[in-house]
Design a protein around this motif. Structure first.
Motif, mmCIF file in Angstrom:
data_model
loop_
_atom_site.group_PDB
_atom_site.id
_atom_site.type_symbol
_atom_site.label_atom_id
_atom_site.label_comp_id
_atom_site.label_asym_id
_atom_site.label_seq_id
_atom_site.Cartn_x
_atom_site.Cartn_y
_atom_site.Cartn_z
ATOM 1 N N PHE A 123 8.126 -7.998 1.974
ATOM 2 C CA PHE A 123 8.280 -6.547 1.963
ATOM 3 C C PHE A 123 7.007 -5.924 2.504
ATOM 4 C CE2 PHE A 123 7.580 -2.462 -0.135
ATOM 5 C CZ PHE A 123 8.756 -1.810 0.169
ATOM 6 N N THR A 180 14.215 2.802 -5.139
ATOM 7 C CA THR A 180 13.800 1.432 -5.463
ATOM 8 C C THR A 180 12.772 0.921 -4.463
ATOM 9 O OG1 THR A 180 15.984 0.982 -6.406
ATOM 10 C CG2 THR A 180 14.617 -0.919 -5.847
ATOM 11 N N VAL A 181 12.994 1.228 -3.183
ATOM 12 C CA VAL A 181 12.055 0.796 -2.149
ATOM 13 C C VAL A 181 10.695 1.455 -2.349
ATOM 14 C CG1 VAL A 181 11.547 0.852 0.322
ATOM 15 C CG2 VAL A 181 13.857 0.330 -0.459
ATOM 16 N N ILE A 183 9.412 2.608 -5.151
ATOM 17 C CA ILE A 183 8.789 2.051 -6.359
ATOM 18 C C ILE A 183 8.168 0.693 -6.055
ATOM 19 C CG2 ILE A 183 9.265 1.104 -8.651
ATOM 20 C CD1 ILE A 183 11.400 3.301 -8.956
ATOM 21 N N ARG A 184 8.918 -0.139 -5.353
ATOM 22 C CA ARG A 184 8.400 -1.470 -5.021
ATOM 23 C C ARG A 184 7.159 -1.359 -4.145
ATOM 24 N NH1 ARG A 184 11.719 -6.365 -1.984
ATOM 25 N NH2 ARG A 184 10.021 -7.883 -2.037
ATOM 26 N N GLU A 185 7.213 -0.459 -3.190
ATOM 27 C CA GLU A 185 6.073 -0.285 -2.290
ATOM 28 C C GLU A 185 4.832 0.131 -3.057
ATOM 29 O OE1 GLU A 185 4.729 2.459 1.533
ATOM 30 O OE2 GLU A 185 6.775 2.546 0.769
ATOM 31 N N PHE A 187 4.185 -0.407 -6.248
ATOM 32 C CA PHE A 187 3.710 -1.527 -7.049
ATOM 33 C C PHE A 187 2.896 -2.497 -6.195
ATOM 34 C CE2 PHE A 187 6.808 -0.756 -10.581
ATOM 35 C CZ PHE A 187 5.887 -0.817 -11.608
ATOM 36 N N GLU A 188 3.383 -2.757 -4.975
ATOM 37 C CA GLU A 188 2.651 -3.648 -4.070
ATOM 38 C C GLU A 188 1.265 -3.084 -3.779
ATOM 39 O OE1 GLU A 188 3.488 -6.480 -2.449
ATOM 40 O OE2 GLU A 188 5.602 -6.734 -2.981
#
Length: 205
Positions: A123, A180-181, A183-185, A187-188
Motif C-alpha cells: 500500500f 478505510t483507505v 485510515i490505513r494511509e 496508520f502507515e
C-alpha cells in the motif's frame, strides 16, 4: 555534511550502519536484530533473553552448523562484539537490578528502517503526506506574519470554516469520517514517523 572522497571514505570506515552492510555476516546481524527488536516491537531486550535467542537463530538459519562446541557461548561472544567500540551495533547497560540490557544504536535503527523501506509496499499512500505538507506551509505563513490584521483575518476564516462544519453536522445529523483507505494511509504514516522519532531520540542520547 561534505560528500567528497575523504569524508565518504571516513564514513564508510567508521559509521556502524555502513560497516554492518559491508560485513560478511551482514545478513545474520541484520536479520537477527530485526527479528529480536523490530518484529517483536521491543525497544530493549535483556542479555539473558538475547543470547539464547541468537544461539537458536544461529542453529535455525544453519549459519552455525559447521562449528563445534556450545552455541550459547558463541552467541554471547557475538553479542559482546556487536556492543564493542569497533562495531557499535548495540548498546549495553545495566538496569536497576544490575541485569544487562541491550538496545539498538541510532545507526542500526536507521539501517534497519532503510532496509524495511526497500521492501515493496502493498500500500502506497500520498494523501496524508500531501496534507501534512500543506498544513506545515500554512503554519509557516500564518506563524511568521507580524501583521495583526492578517492574523485576525486568518483566524476569522478558520472560525467560519468551523461554524460551517458544525452547522452541516447539526443539519444532517452525520459527521464525515475517513475512508478505510485514508485510515490505513494515516496508520502507515504514523508508524513511519514513530520509527523516525525513535531513531532521533537515540541520536540525541
Amino acid at each position: 555534511m561534505a560528500m567528497d572522497f575523504y569524508s565518504i571514505k571516513t564514513l564508510m570506515e567508521d559509521n556502524p550502519a555502513l560497516k554492518v552492510l559491508r560485513a560478511s555476516s551482514a545478513a545474520l546481524i541484520l536479520g537477527f536484530l530485526h527479528a529480536a527488536f523490530k518484529e517483536r516491537h521491543c525497544i530493549t531486550v535483556s542479555n539473558a533473553e538475547l543470547v539464547p535467542a541468537l544461539a537458536a537463530y544461529l542453529v535455525d538459519t544453519g549459519y552455525d552448523e559447521a562449528r563445534e562446541g556450545d552455541a550459547l557461548e558463541r552467541a554471547g561472544r557475538l553479542i559482546e562484539t556487536w556492543c564493542g567500540d569497533e562495531n557499535r551495533y548495540l548498546r549495553k547497560y545495566l538496569d536497576d537490578r544490575g541485569a544487562a540490557i541491550h538496545e539498538l544504536t541510532s545507526p542500526m535503527e536507521r539501517v534497519l528502517r532503510w532496509i524495511e523501506d526497500l521492501e515493496p509496499r502493498e500500500f502506497v499512500g500520498t494523501e496524508s503526506r500531501f496534507q501534512d505538507i500543506l498544513r506545515r506551509l500554512r503554519e509557516l505563513v500564518e506563524e511568521s506574519t507580524e501583521d495583526p490584521e492578517q492574523r485576525v483575518a486568518e483566524l476569522r476564516r478558520k472560525k467560519k470554516e468551523i461554524e460551517a462544519e458544525i452547522a452541516r453536522i447539526v443539519k444532517t445529523g452525520t459527521a464525515e469520517t475517513l475512508s478505510t483507505v485514508q485510515i490505513r494511509e494515516r496508520f502507515e504514516e504514523l508508524g513511519r514517523s514513530s520509527r523516525d522519532l525513535l531513531s532521533d531520540f537515540k541520536e540525541v542520547e
